[in-house]
Design a protein around this motif. Structure first.
Motif, PDB file in Angstrom:
ATOM      1  N   GLU A  76      43.334  41.435  44.141  1.00 15.68           N
ATOM      2  CA  GLU A  76      44.483  41.960  43.410  1.00 15.68           C
ATOM      3  C   GLU A  76      45.413  40.856  42.949  1.00 15.68           C
ATOM      4  OE1 GLU A  76      45.238  45.286  46.517  1.00 15.68           O
ATOM      5  OE2 GLU A  76      46.683  45.553  44.917  1.00 15.68           O
TER       6      GLU A  76
ATOM      7  N   GLY B 110      45.779  44.905  40.264  1.00 13.32           N
ATOM      8  CA  GLY B 110      46.553  43.685  40.063  1.00 13.32           C
ATOM      9  C   GLY B 110      46.991  43.561  38.620  1.00 13.32           C
TER      10      GLY B 110
ATOM     11  N   LEU C  25      52.423  44.159  44.552  1.00 16.84           N
ATOM     12  CA  LEU C  25      51.194  44.910  44.334  1.00 16.84           C
ATOM     13  C   LEU C  25      51.408  46.400  44.515  1.00 16.84           C
ATOM     14  CD1 LEU C  25      48.644  42.702  46.234  1.00 16.84           C
ATOM     15  CD2 LEU C  25      48.806  43.033  43.782  1.00 16.84           C
TER      16      LEU C  25
END
Lengths: 330, 370, 505, 341
Positions: B218, B249, D254
């Motif tokens: 990610e 990501g 994230l």
């Protein structure tokens, strides 16, 4: 006249031989830890000591042990070689790339190249006085890029005909030849360490570099040698690995770097240098290889394996590190 | 006083160390004398996974666990942490205790270790089914054919093809996209990129601006995407991510510029997070690979060979080297897959035994793993 | 007024008694000169008073009250400061920080440093001793003598810390200072004299007689005299210190053969090393013992190290037995047959944690091996053991660790490392008697004389003028990196100590 | 003891001040070296690609540098001691997992909000504490201690991992990444704030200066009677703390918890420190030089992506750049008897 000066005669200890006995005891600790570890897992998982199981263990442990033995040499001088796993990985790649040119001699060429590379890296570190940690970190990055580039990032089958790989992959007396190769390597290095001044000078550099330099030890030459050996061993470890896999891959040796450092320390070799040796490397390599499978043998849940490995490694290091010989702990 | 303490602690250490040494020596000896070696439980199922902290592998394990439950067998999980040598060593340790009618379904962690893992399993006479990784030139029928029962995977080329097709459609046949590749040495990574290129050949209006390696991660994909946004600006119309983690990501990087949902992102795997993002519109499509099914089918086939329900020698190539079906998930059908995610079917051995290849998508074509 | 008193203070290091039953009184307004040979216990006594070492027995009274000093900063807080023989500065901190390292920071507010205030406070301390050093400078950038001055400023800052008069200890402060700097130092001592109690240690008897009010003489860890300086002179002080008149030694009759340089063992021409050693030319005959004299920064030590290839930027030619040493490096020097006994034994001489045999066999063990390639451990062991006996090293076995030996015995082992060579041509001795008791020193000198008689050339830097006169055939005095005087003792040149000192400074 | 003429003394004094000026200048140059490398890199890439120095790309570099800068800031403290902390990847994994499971998420009912952030940072702190204790009390070398805790951190993350990736839904956490000021996310400002804060800590507090001093002359400090183990402990705690914060920030960015969140960040962080001039032998450098090193690496990475160098070549080039910069910047330190390990 000095014999009649009891007041200034400091060297008659209360218990003669005490220090030696303690030192001998300390040297035995890693072996004791290994035996304890094997013993405990044998109780929990019977059958681990069967010949077939041990053979499997030998062939899995051999690459790691060769790496540990190789890494021990620079660490004895107080340096560290972080590029070993990178070299082991690129060995397989080179084997495939160079096979069309050198035919049956490819293995030899690859090992020679590794020795050369190691020597160069040791020379860079010692002559330019760049810390080994950063030198080998830089070369590690370059090696991994190079092996990806050379292999185009794919796993490729080895040429079938390579005699040396076939020999390594074979067994003699039902024992994997990689085991014998490890033994031969240890024996050769042990002879060099014992019967030439190299061994003595390596320890001297680690025990007190300034004093060693002032005693005429040739630092640059010796460090080049030490790193050449560690790179050469790494290449051998790579060969041992590909003899099992029969495939090369740019990431073949992966995290063996960390395991090899753990192995060196577990054998009782001090990371600051000067303490330890080949025997320590052998024991440390065995302990680490065993720790790697012990988590499975004693039935640790897969999610717990990292923790158990980390804690066991810390405990083992605590037990096997001889702090009496190290002044300031960094 | 400190001197005394020092001496005391030293003495303590000596004692405990010698104790440890004696104990260590005594234990294996007592072992030889007393306990006869007992083998691992008969019919155990063994799976090898790459990591534990991953949704994909948790579901794969779940599928295998279902089968183990239905058989009343023990499931042993080995984690390689993407290290083939570790997988080999740990499998060695398990086989060491002897394994009668055991079965193994594992990811060999990389192409390079397939042959070694298969060989190790064959030595222990444990039938093995491999997943994901298989080098082009070795097959279950030509390498240890008695024990390497089958290889199963998802068609990476098709996955990439589906994704790129969806991108092409979403962009109306015109635009520029960039692709994030997985760890280059793994088959799905280059297969998916190959699929992408195949689709683009059929969609000439869409061009590939750039390809970078995100190693399935990610964070790396996020950094790469951020760099792309800075470099290409409005020229970038779509992002092809080789898996869902990297797609996530990419979406995270787009979100920083409020571009999420505006620049379509595709992924593959069908993870929960990706399904959610498809539903929310942040992602265009993902490709549903069912790890639960993969786990169940692969271990069931291995077990079938172990107990003699199937004879590997009698299987066709298509039965020994096959893709499992996969489906494209877009906004229209995402709810179905979200439901499937929440309530995965409980597979049983008996049910799968009826037809192990019910969900097969056909044999791996020659050159698939090149 | 009595400031500090030690009552029956003693110290035992392992099995060595460094100090026995020491009773000492320090008075305000008095400079106490402390003299004694190396290893007589002066430094130990000073370290006990300075809080660096805890006494094994006895007690200390500060203003009549018993006190225990746990560390140096503890002593500092009690107003006791010490100028060390070996510097105790932190190299990567600023001058200002070093001055206040062991004291409460004068420029801290709400836990933060006020650098400007700190620099000002440090500048004030530096001004006090009239030196021009930037308090912002990093210590490692300073020259040795400047660092010594920082050390002095650090210690003298103690007087601002306590309301009562401070106690200042000087452990051989003058050996590394220039005359100008010594003059400044003495001016400081004079300034402090009324308001403090001062202990001053020096090997230079003149300085003791010049600056002290009272002198204490120590030998073998005991006080042997405690008298007002007015009752002493050079000769009586020397007699008290050494316990005998200075011996007149007979010349040994080995002469440097300047007429025939081809027979010289060592020929040096234009040897220089950076700023410290200006191009020097010199030759040494086989079997000759050449004494080099000079204060710390005179270049004598650097000259020897340059000869051994251990300095950077070595220029000039070094010929040994007519053959030139190509690249100056310790390894090349050793290869050619030059040995070097370093002043800093702990760092440059011994391999800690290793046995006596391992230490001794390190360099020339292969002389006893097979064809100079393979090691013969038995032969090495045998010859090492032999030398352990010849050097009278007091040890239980040849396999004891070198750390377990006393300083003098360690020094003998390090010397043995060179002497066991079969091809040693020239031995450089850099302050070989540091930390050696008189007995060990005599053993050492005897062995060196014997080896020289067999043809080994020796260059020797001594701690004291007496030692040089005692051992050398020829003496060269160095000052500011050049050779300022030369005396051939065997030809009847018999310089007085005054002559030598004049040439040195 | 003859007197020196006033002229000699004046000459010496003048020489001294010359010398001290030269020294200051040299020190400045040394400190500016990494900055010079940075500027050269920026110019080279700008020459190669014209929009390299655009605001957008500089912002991208800033975003990418934020977390490495935080990591090198923490790591610098340990390296200043002369020790090393390898555990950060494990610490970040544990901290990320802790955060995502304690804050509002889609796996369990926890809703700790800001306390979840605190707990995750606390995990980092605890790791630092354990590292420090093992190093100072049990006297085990930091390299091996932190190697062990690296594994333990990964282990904690994998034990905590629920069967699916925990998505963070907490408003507080997400806003760290989503709040933008002047085109930069809050993470960049957090990094700058931490950098300044710990720079001040290093240069304006007793603790900071003493951590610096331990790397210079540990034995002297012990002799002086200063509590050296406490200083070391503090350095390890700071390093753990920073890794914990980095774990939180990365998770926030994230939006989920990830056991691989720190993968591949350790070695670049160590390289960045050395590149900036924080030597592994301790006592040299500081958080600012290390941060410059981190930015250099990110610029290199960004620039190589921009000019289209493949990922493999990128590895080779960045390895070579690290080696060359470190070698060149160390050239003036070369001495015959210098001990470099």
């Amino acid at each position: 006249m000095s014999h009649v000066q009891p007041a200034t005669d400091p060297l008659v200890p209360a218990k003669p031989g005490f220090a030696e006995r303690r030192a001998a005891l300390r040297r035995g600790v890693p072996l004791a830890v290994l035996i304890l570890l094997v013993g405990v897992s044998a109780i929990i998982a019977p059958g681990t000591l069967s010949p077939a199981a041990l053979n499997g263990f030998i062939s899995d442990a051999a690459p790691l042990m060769i790496l540990v033995i190789g890494s021990t040499i620079p660490i004895l001088t107080g340096s560290i070689d972080l590029s070993v796993a990178g070299i082991a990985s690129i060995t397989g790649v080179m084997l495939v790339v160079l096979a069309p040119i050198f035919g049956p001699w490819t293995c030899l060429v690859v090992v020679l190249l590794a020795l050369l590379f190691g020597a160069l890296q040791g020379w860079l570190h010692a002559w330019l006085q760049i810390p080994s940690f950063i030198t080998t970190l830089g070369t590690l990055s370059m090696l991994s890029g190079l092996s990806l580039l050379l292999s185009n990032a794919t796993a490729q089958p080895l040429p079938d005909s390579d005699p040396f790989i076939n020999l390594l992959g074979d067994t003699s007396f039902d024992i994997p030849n990689t085991g014998f190769a490890t033994l031969v390597l240890v024996a050769v290095l042990a002879l060099v360490m014992r019967y030439t001044r190299i061994g003595r000078d390596l320890f001297a550099l680690g025990a007190g570099e300034r004093a060693a330099l002032m005693s005429g030890v040739r630092n640059v030459r010796l460090r080049s040698f030490a790193f050449a050996i560690s790179a050469g061993c790494a290449a051998l470890a790579g060969l041992a690995l590909v003899s099992v896999t029969q495939f090369s891959s740019p990431t073949l040796a992966g995290n063996l770097l960390l395991l090899s450092i753990v192995g060196v320390v577990l054998g009782g070799t001090a990371i600051s240098g000067g303490v330890g040796g080949l025997w320590a490397g052998v024991i440390g390599g065995l302990i680490t290889a065993w720790l790697r499978v012990a988590t499975v043998l004693i039935g640790v849940k897969p999610t717990g394996q990292y923790i158990v490995f980390g804690v066991m490694a810390l405990i083992a290091v605590f037990l096997t590190t001889d702090r009496t010989k190290i002044g300031i702990i960094k | 006083m400190t001197d005394q303490l020092h001496r005391l602690s030293r003495k303590f250490w000596q004692r405990s160390l010698s104790l440890a040494a004696i104990l260590g020596l005594a234990l294996p000896l007592s072992q030889i004398a007393v306990a006869p070696a007992k083998a691992a439980q008969k019919g155990s199922l063994i799976i090898g996974i790459d990591e534990t902290a991953s949704e994909y592998w948790a579901e794969y394990t779940q599928g295998a666990q279902d089968i183990a439950n239905s058989l009343g067998a023990k499931l042993i999980v080995v984690t390689s942490n993407y290290q083939g040598s570790q997988l080999l060593a740990q499998l060695g340790a398990i086989f060491a205790t002897g394994c009668d009618q055991c079965a193994l379904a594992t990811d060999p962690s990389s192409n390079a270790f397939v042959k070694a893992v298969v060989h190790r399993s064959a030595m222990a006479q444990v039938p093995i089914v491999t997943i994901w990784n298989r080098p082009e030139n070795i097959h279950p029928w030509d390498t240890d054919p008695k024990y390497w029962v089958a290889h199963t995977s998802f068609d990476g080329v098709m996955s990439g093809y589906y994704q790129a097709q969806a991108l092409c459609k979403a962009l109306g046949g015109h635009g520029q996209i960039a692709a994030i590749e997985g760890v280059p040495s793994t088959p799905p990574a280059y297969q998916r990129i190959a699929g992408l290129k195949k689709a683009l050949a059929e969609c000439p209006g869409v061009t590939l601006l750039d390809t970078e390696v995100g190693d399935w991660q990610e964070t790396k994909a996020q950094n790469i995407t951020r760099t792309w946004i800075a470099r290409y600006g409005s020229k970038l119309n779509g992002i092809f991510a080789s898996n869902d983690a990297m797609a996530r990501g990419a979406v995270a990087a787009l979100r920083e510029k409020n571009l999420n949902g505006k620049i379509p992102v595709t992924g593959s795997d069908g993870s929960k997070v990706a399904l959610d993002m498809v539903k929310s519109g942040d992602m265009l499509v993902t490709v549903w690979n069912d790890p639960v099914l993969q786990g169940a089918v692969s271990i069931a086939i291995a077990h079938a060979a172990a107990v003699g329900d199937i004879d590997p020698a009698k299987l066709t190539h298509a039965q020994r080297d096959f893709y499992l079906k996969q489906e494209v998930v877009d906004k229209s059908n995402v709810d179905h897959f979200l439901d499937l995610k929440a309530h995965a079917p409980n597979y049983t051995y008996a049910e799968l035994k009826a037809d192990f290849w019910k969900d097969s998508a056909g044999e791996l074509p020659v050159g698939a793993n090149k | 007024m009595q400031l500090l008193e030690t009552r029956g203070v003693g110290k035992i290091f392992g099995r060595v008694t460094a100090l026995e039953q020491m009773d000492l009184v320090l008075n305000q307004g008095e400079v106490l000169g402390l003299v004694g040979q190396n290893g007589s216990g002066k430094s130990t006594l000073l370290k006990i008073i300075g809080g660096l070492v805890q006494p094994s027995s006895g007690e200390m009274l500060l203003h009549g009250k018993p006190v225990r000093l746990r560390s140096q900063s503890d002593a500092t807080m009690h107003g006791i400061g010490m100028v060390h023989q070996e510097q105790s500065l932190v190299p990567n901190l600023t001058v200002a920080e070093n001055i206040f390292l062991d004291k409460p920071n004068p420029a801290k507010a709400q836990g933060l440093y006020r650098w400007k205030q700190l620099y000002e406070a440090a500048a004030a301390q530096l001004r006090k001793i009239e030196v021009d050093i930037d308090p912002r400078a990093i210590v490692e950038d300073l020259r040795f003598a400047q660092r010594q001055q920082v050390e002095l400023a650090k210690v003298l800052a103690v007087e601002d810390l306590v309301s009562h008069p401070p106690i200042i200890l000087f452990d051989e402060p003058t050996s590394v200072l220039t005359p100008e700097e010594i003059r400044l130092l003495f001016r400081q001592i004079d300034r402090l004299r009324q308001s403090a109690a001062i202990v001053f240690v020096s090997h230079r008897l003149d300085e003791i007689l010049h600056i002290s009010d009272r002198a204490v003489v120590m030998t073998d860890g005991r006080k042997v005299a405690d008298e007002p300086v007015s009752a002493l002179n050079r000769e009586s002080l020397y007699r008290l210190m050494v316990g005998r008149q200075r011996a007149i030694r007979a010349p040994r009759g080995i002469q440097s053969d300047e007429a025939d340089p081809s027979k010289a063992r060592l020929q040096v021409s234009g040897l220089s090393a950076g700023q410290q050693v200006r191009p020097a030319t010199l030759s040494v005959a086989p079997g000759e013992i050449l004494g080099l004299l000079g204060v710390q920064s005179s270049g004598a030590e650097e000259f020897c190290r340059a000869l051994f290839g251990a300095e950077d930027n070595v220029q000039g030619k070094i010929k040994l037995n007519g053959a030139q040493i190509s690249v100056p490096s310790p390894a090349a020097a050793v290869q050619a047959g030059i040995g070097y006994l370093p002043a800093n034994r702990h760092v440059e001489g011994m391999l800690k944690g290793r046995t006596l045999v391992e230490n001794m066999a390190l360099t020339f063990g292969l002389d006893y091996g097979h064809r100079g390639i393979l090691v013969n451990r038995r032969a090495e062991r045998q010859v090492a053991t032999e030398w352990i006996g010849r050097l009278k090293v007091k040890t239980r076995s040849a396999d004891a660790r070198i750390d377990d030996l006393s300083g003098g015995n360690q020094q003998k082992v390090v010397l043995g490392k060179w002497l066991l060579s079969r091809r040693l041509q020239l031995l450089l001795l850099d302050h070989p008697t540091r930390g050696l008791d008189p007995g060990a020193r005599d053993d050492l000198f005897a062995v060196i004389r014997a080896e020289a008689a067999k043809g080994l050339s020796v260059i020797f830097i001594a701690d004291t003028i007496g030692e040089v006169l005692d051992l050398s055939d020829r003496v060269i005095v160095m000052r500011d990196g050049t050779m300022s005087a030369e005396y051939n003792l065997n030809r009847g040149d018999a310089p007085s100590e005054e002559d030598l000192v004049r040439a040195m400074v | 003891m003859k007197n020196m003429s006033p002229t000699t003394s004046a000459r010496i004094s003048a020489q001294q001040s010359d010398r001290s000026f030269a020294l200051h200048a040299r020190r400045w140059l040394q400190n500016l070296g990494p900055l010079g490398v940075l500027i050269v890199l920026l110019l080279v890439f700008e020459a190669a690609r014209h929009n390299f120095l655009s605001a957008g790309n500089l912002a991208a570099i800033a975003e990418a540098s934020a977390v490495p800068v935080i990591l090198t800031t923490g790591l610098s403290f340990v390296i200043l001691l002369g020790a090393i902390d390898l555990s950060m990847e494990g610490v970040m994994a544990a901290s990320s997992m802790t955060l995502s499971l304690l804050c509002a998420n889609d796996v369990n009912g926890n809703h700790w909000g800001i306390w979840g952030i605190a707990a995750a940072i606390g995990v980092g702190l605890a790791f630092g504490l354990v590292n420090g204790l093992l190093n100072t009390i049990l006297r085990m070398p930091s390299l091996i201690v932190t190697l062990g805790t690296w594994f333990i951190g990964l282990g904690i993350a994998s034990i905590l991992f629920p069967s699916q990736v925990p998505t963070v839904q907490d408003h507080w956490v997400l806003s760290i990444a989503s709040t933008h000021i002047a085109g930069l996310s809050l993470i960049v400002f957090v990094a700058i704030m931490l950098l300044v804060l710990f720079h001040l800590l290093l240069h304006y507090t007793h603790l900071g200066r003493m951590i610096f001093a331990v790397g210079g002359a540990e034995a002297t400090l012990v002799m002086t009677g200063l509590p050296v183990p406490l200083f070391k402990l503090a350095a390890f705690i700071i390093s753990g703390l920073m890794a914990g914060i980095a774990g939180v920030l990365l998770s926030a960015r994230l939006g989920d918890g990830n056991a691989n969140i720190g993968d591949g960040l350790l070695f670049p962080a160590v390289s960045a420190c050395v590149l900036g001039g924080t030597l592994l032998s301790g006592g040299r450098g500081g958080v600012l030089p290390s941060a410059i090193g981190a930015v250099v690496l990110e610029v290199l990475n960004n620039g190589l992506i921009q000019i289209g160098a493949g990922p493999y070549v990128r590895n080779i080039i960045s390895g070579a750049v690290i080696l060359i910069v470190v070698a060149v910047s160390g050239l003036h330190l070369r001495r015959k008897l210098r001990v470099v390990k």
